[in-house]
Design a protein around this motif. Structure first.
Motif, PDB file in Angstrom:
ATOM      1  N   ASN A 421       0.859  -1.182   0.000  1.00  0.00           N
ATOM      2  CA  ASN A 421       0.000   0.000   0.000  1.00  0.00           C
ATOM      3  C   ASN A 421       0.894   1.231   0.000  1.00  0.00           C
ATOM      4  O   ASN A 421       0.925   2.002   0.950  1.00  0.00           O
ATOM      5  CB  ASN A 421      -0.914  -0.009   1.223  1.00  0.00           C
ATOM      6  N   VAL A 423       0.954   4.175  -1.336  1.00  0.00           N
ATOM      7  CA  VAL A 423       0.430   5.528  -1.133  1.00  0.00           C
ATOM      8  C   VAL A 423       0.395   5.859   0.357  1.00  0.00           C
ATOM      9  O   VAL A 423       0.649   7.000   0.760  1.00  0.00           O
ATOM     10  CB  VAL A 423      -0.974   5.665  -1.764  1.00  0.00           C
ATOM     11  N   ARG A 444      -3.751  -2.198  -9.748  1.00  0.00           N
ATOM     12  CA  ARG A 444      -3.332  -2.553  -8.379  1.00  0.00           C
ATOM     13  C   ARG A 444      -4.071  -3.812  -7.899  1.00  0.00           C
ATOM     14  O   ARG A 444      -5.283  -3.907  -7.991  1.00  0.00           O
ATOM     15  CB  ARG A 444      -3.646  -1.400  -7.441  1.00  0.00           C
ATOM     16  N   THR A 452      -4.036   3.206  -1.892  1.00  0.00           N
ATOM     17  CA  THR A 452      -3.370   3.038  -3.181  1.00  0.00           C
ATOM     18  C   THR A 452      -4.365   2.713  -4.293  1.00  0.00           C
ATOM     19  O   THR A 452      -4.323   3.305  -5.380  1.00  0.00           O
ATOM     20  CB  THR A 452      -2.304   1.932  -3.088  1.00  0.00           C
TER      21      THR A 452
END
Length: 838
Positions: A421, A423, A444, A452
């Motif tokens: 993850n 982000v 993703r 994310t």
């Protein structure tokens, strides 16, 4: 001061408030039980209480009807499946993938549904034990907040639609040899997935594969490169070590990688062992940890000062390290006084000691640990070296920064993110989310539609490890087969299937891919026997990495720059790790080992530093470090190093799920571009706000019993029953009910605190099954009350005079029958026979 003669000259306390004897604490103790019952009868507060207490129950089973179950036909058996008896569980071997090495598990299954996790006794990383993360894996499987479907820019999509868009993007990359294709994964320990990635890169030679773990082995890798010129993994044997030195290494509490070290370490802490020999543990650390709590000698140092300690110890043992001209050694406070004693202790145990460095420490400290082990003759005994379990040895933070730079430059046309993850977990200074917006096609694969996936074009719901096929390596290299126990609840896909699609193998199942890789060129019949044996045992024989010979280099490393002012230390959360378990109610409710906080993180500050800054527990402060900032509530923590503030990852999630979102603050946002785990230049500003914590630290009235009872090891060996005869206040509150008549046969439980590290696995196991598993029953003729036991082995100043600490506790688990219970982590045995069975 305790009135009990066993506790002479000792003051026992559970919190700073209790030690101070504050009116607030005394009032809390008085009101904790009967006087507060009226609060639960008040409708609004009672609803809030039930909502909180019911969170885990709801996730554990009550919401099962909300999940998509595999298709079922309710028909009677014409012929019952072999060995299937309703109500009688079956057990299957599998493994829980983990960045530092897989944990071997046995999963209990009822009528095709996994219900309970235990350790696999034949697996080298678990030895029959399982930690809190593994125990909570079943709840993660049934989490209704897991992603239910493939989505395309926020709307439900299909696998075929994704394949169509991916095929168009890959066709465009063919002409460029994949120059615009990037794949970002976590650290890959699956041999099958690693081979798939190599095949993909062979098809697209200019494509790039990046790996990133927020809590990675970059410093350990750098230390090996500095010491040996190559990346090697260090395999440690704690059961063979007489003296252990931890340089800010929480080897007893750092996730599933701690299970085997815990088993080995505690095997040498038995007070009733025939030999009477116990190991001795020295710890220097910045933040109180499970490992520090188990230490015989513990020193609180800022993380940046641990290097100075390691250099000074190396100098005392004649290990030469490059020095900076004009460098002056800094004071280490109380720790200075026992460096010489530690060095003598290590010299007295050649080949039977162990020095290890924590992941937060810079490469030079890891290199010094290698040099010290070499000097002390530990290599080949308590330490051996093997090739790393990572399929590709890379500096992960460098890999992530390169990817971010390429994205910002517009060099990435298609990015596929497998798990993780980034982000949320990427350092705040890297600004991964901003760079992601420069990519045309972003796909993703993840368990949750999280931070994310929210910024990607396509989100593919991932299959849980309990519902998918794979393979993975343990910390020593041993390969395990990850086999599912149930069909994917939400039709999830695995990383194997998505990578196969990129390699133009659409339609290949994870099962076929793993089997094909494991089979190789072997004959079908021979492979089938090996395959079935591996599924039964949980491991593939003769797959552990062999030892490699390494030659220690002269370590030419200048001292790191001194940190001025306040220092920030970043650490994984004991129950949420890096945030991947934020939506697991059992782990959110599990109290942290020392602070006993639940559902929260905090800025941990020592009492001295708190007084200097004029802050107290509950005050909200603003933390600023190199231009990055966040608000955090303060927790004053005894044992914390002065001038050092510790915060834990795992909280501050914005898209974790119903339980994990908007809980606590995000510590990843404070991290620098080099992903340091400790940094100087921290600034603290009071905001004037306050925060209320949920902590179990002061919970439960001991009803007149001593919190801890203490005696020397000599007194204990002379009279092993002395604690049972120690007086305690038996004046209980008056009751309208008549006294309960005790049965002739009663049950009890004892916990050896030399072996119990307070990791919390047993608490999560009880959540998982409402009871610790009963493995045998006995009738005993003893009273209901038994005792906890803790022994510390001291050295030098204490004249090898250990102390025995006892805490009485009634068993709360097995109400119907006396039993013998095994701790889920395997570190301790709960025996109804009492201390004589330890």
């Amino acid at each position: 001061m305790s009135a009990n003669p066993v506790n002479a000259e000792r003051t026992m306390w559970r919190s700073l408030e209790e030690l101070a004897g504050s009116e607030k604490f005394e009032d809390f103790v008085r009101r904790e039980y009967p006087s507060q019952m009226h609060k639960f009868m008040d409708p609004p507060q009672r609803r809030d209480f039930l909502k909180l207490m019911g969170a885990s129950l709801a996730l554990a089973g009550a919401t099962a009807s909300c999940t998509r179950q595999p298709p079922e036909h309710i028909l009677p058996y014409a012929k019952s499946p072999e060995s299937t008896i309703p109500g009688k569980p079956r057990y299957y071997a599998t493994a829980m993938p983990w960045p530092t090495g897989a944990l071997g598990l046995l999963i209990e299954s009822h009528m095709g549904r996994p219900t309970k996790v235990e350790g696999n006794p034949d697996h080298p990383a678990s030895l029959g034990a399982a930690d809190a993360f593994a125990q909570a894996a079943v709840l993660g499987l049934y989490d209704p907040d897991r992603s239910h479907a493939i989505t395309h820019r926020g709307r439900i999509g299909t696998w075929d639609e994704l394949l169509t868009e991916l095929k168009a993007a890959l066709n465009a990359q063919q002409a460029k040899s994949g120059a615009g294709l990037r794949v970002l994964t976590e650290m890959v320990t699956s041999p099958t997935l690693a081979q798939q990635m190599k095949d993909l890169l062979a098809a697209y030679p200019k494509a790039r594969w990046h790996q990133y773990e927020p809590l990675n082995q970059d410093n350990a890798r750098g230390g090996a490169m500095l010491a040996f010129g190559r990346d090697v993994a260090c395999q440690q044997r704690f059961d063979l070590a007489e003296v252990i030195v931890s340089l800010d290494a929480d080897f007893l509490g750092a996730g599933p990688a701690s299970v085997r070290p815990m088993r080995e370490f505690t095997s040498r802490r038995k007070a009733r062992a025939a030999s009477g020999a116990m190991n001795r543990l020295y710890v220097v650390e910045s933040t109180p940890s499970i490992t520090g709590a188990m230490a015989d000698h513990r020193g609180a140092l800022r993380a940046s000062d641990v290097e100075e300690f390691a250099r000074r110890l190396a100098g005392r043992l004649n290990v030469k390290v490059g020095e900076q001209p004009g460098f002056e050694a800094r004071s280490l406070g109380d720790v200075d006084s026992w460096i010489d004693a530690l060095a003598r202790d290590l010299e007295k145990h050649p080949g039977a000691s162990l020095v290890l460095a924590g992941d937060a420490q810079p490469p030079v400290v890891h290199a010094l640990a290698h040099a010290l082990n070499d000097k002390l003759g530990n290599v080949g005994r308590t330490v051996r070296y093997t090739q790393p379990i990572a399929s590709e040895s890379v500096d992960q933070m460098t890999s992530l920064r390169e990817l971010v730079d390429e994205m910002r430059a517009g060099a990435v046309d298609c990015l596929v993110i497998l798990g993780g993850n980034p982000v949320y977990t990427a350092p705040g200074a890297v600004r991964f989310a901003d760079a992601l917006r420069h990519v045309s096609l972003k796909v993703r694969l993840g368990l949750y539609d999280d931070e994310t996936s929210n910024l990607c074009d396509w989100h593919v719901n991932e299959a849980h490890f309990l519902e998918s096929w794979s393979d993975t390596r343990a910390s020593d290299g041993t390969v395990s087969i990850v086999q599912p126990l149930i069909a994917p609840l939400y039709g999830g896909r695995s990383a194997h299937e998505l990578v196969a699609t990129l390699a133009n193998q659409s339609g290949a199942s994870s099962y076929d891919l793993v089997r094909a890789h494991r089979r190789g060129d072997r004959e079908a019949e021979a492979f089938e026997i090996t395959w079935r044996t591996a599924l039964h045992d949980g491991t593939l024989p003769e797959t552990a990495h062999a030892s490699v010979n390494v030659e220690l280099r002269k370590i030419e490393a200048q001292p790191s720059p001194r940190v001025a002012g306040l220092e920030l230390a970043l650490r994984p959360d004991p129950t949420l790790y890096d945030g991947r378990f934020a939506n697991n109610g059992w782990l959110q409710e599990l109290p942290k080992p020392l602070s006993k906080l639940t559902w929260d993180n905090a800025a941990f500050i020592s009492p001295t530093t708190a007084a200097k800054l004029g802050v107290a527990t509950g005050d909200v402060v603003r933390l600023r470090c190199d231009g990055r900032s966040t608000n955090a509530p303060v927790w004053v923590q005894p044992g914390q190093a002065d001038e050092c503030v510790t915060v834990h990852f795992g909280f501050g999630r914005s898209r974790a799920g119903a339980l994990g979102s908007h809980v606590g603050f995000d510590a990843h946002a404070l991290r620098g571009a080099r992903a340091e785990l400790h940094m100087g230049g921290l600034e603290i500003e009071r905001t004037g706000e306050s925060h209320r914590f949920a902590s179990t630290q002061e919970h439960d009235n001991m009803e007149g019993r001593d919190i801890v009872r203490v005696a020397t090891i000599d007194r204990f060996r002379e009279n092993p029953t002395l604690v049972e005869h120690a007086a305690h206040d038996s004046d209980h509150s008056t009751s309208m009910y008549p006294p309960h008549a005790g049965a002739e046969n009663a049950w009890a439980m004892v916990i050896d605190l030399n072996a119990c590290t307070a990791c919390g696995a047993c608490v999560t196991a009880c959540q998982s099954e409402n009871n610790i598993p009963v493995v045998g029953k006995k009738e005993i003729e003893r009273g209901r009350e038994m005792h906890w036991l803790r022994i510390d082995r001291y050295f030098e100043g204490k004249k090898e005079n250990p102390a025995v600490h006892f805490q009485p506790i009634p068993c709360m688990h097995c109400e119907n029958a006396p039993c013998e219970v095994v701790c889920p982590v395997g570190a301790t045995t709960h025996s109804p026979e009492g201390l004589n069975e330890m």
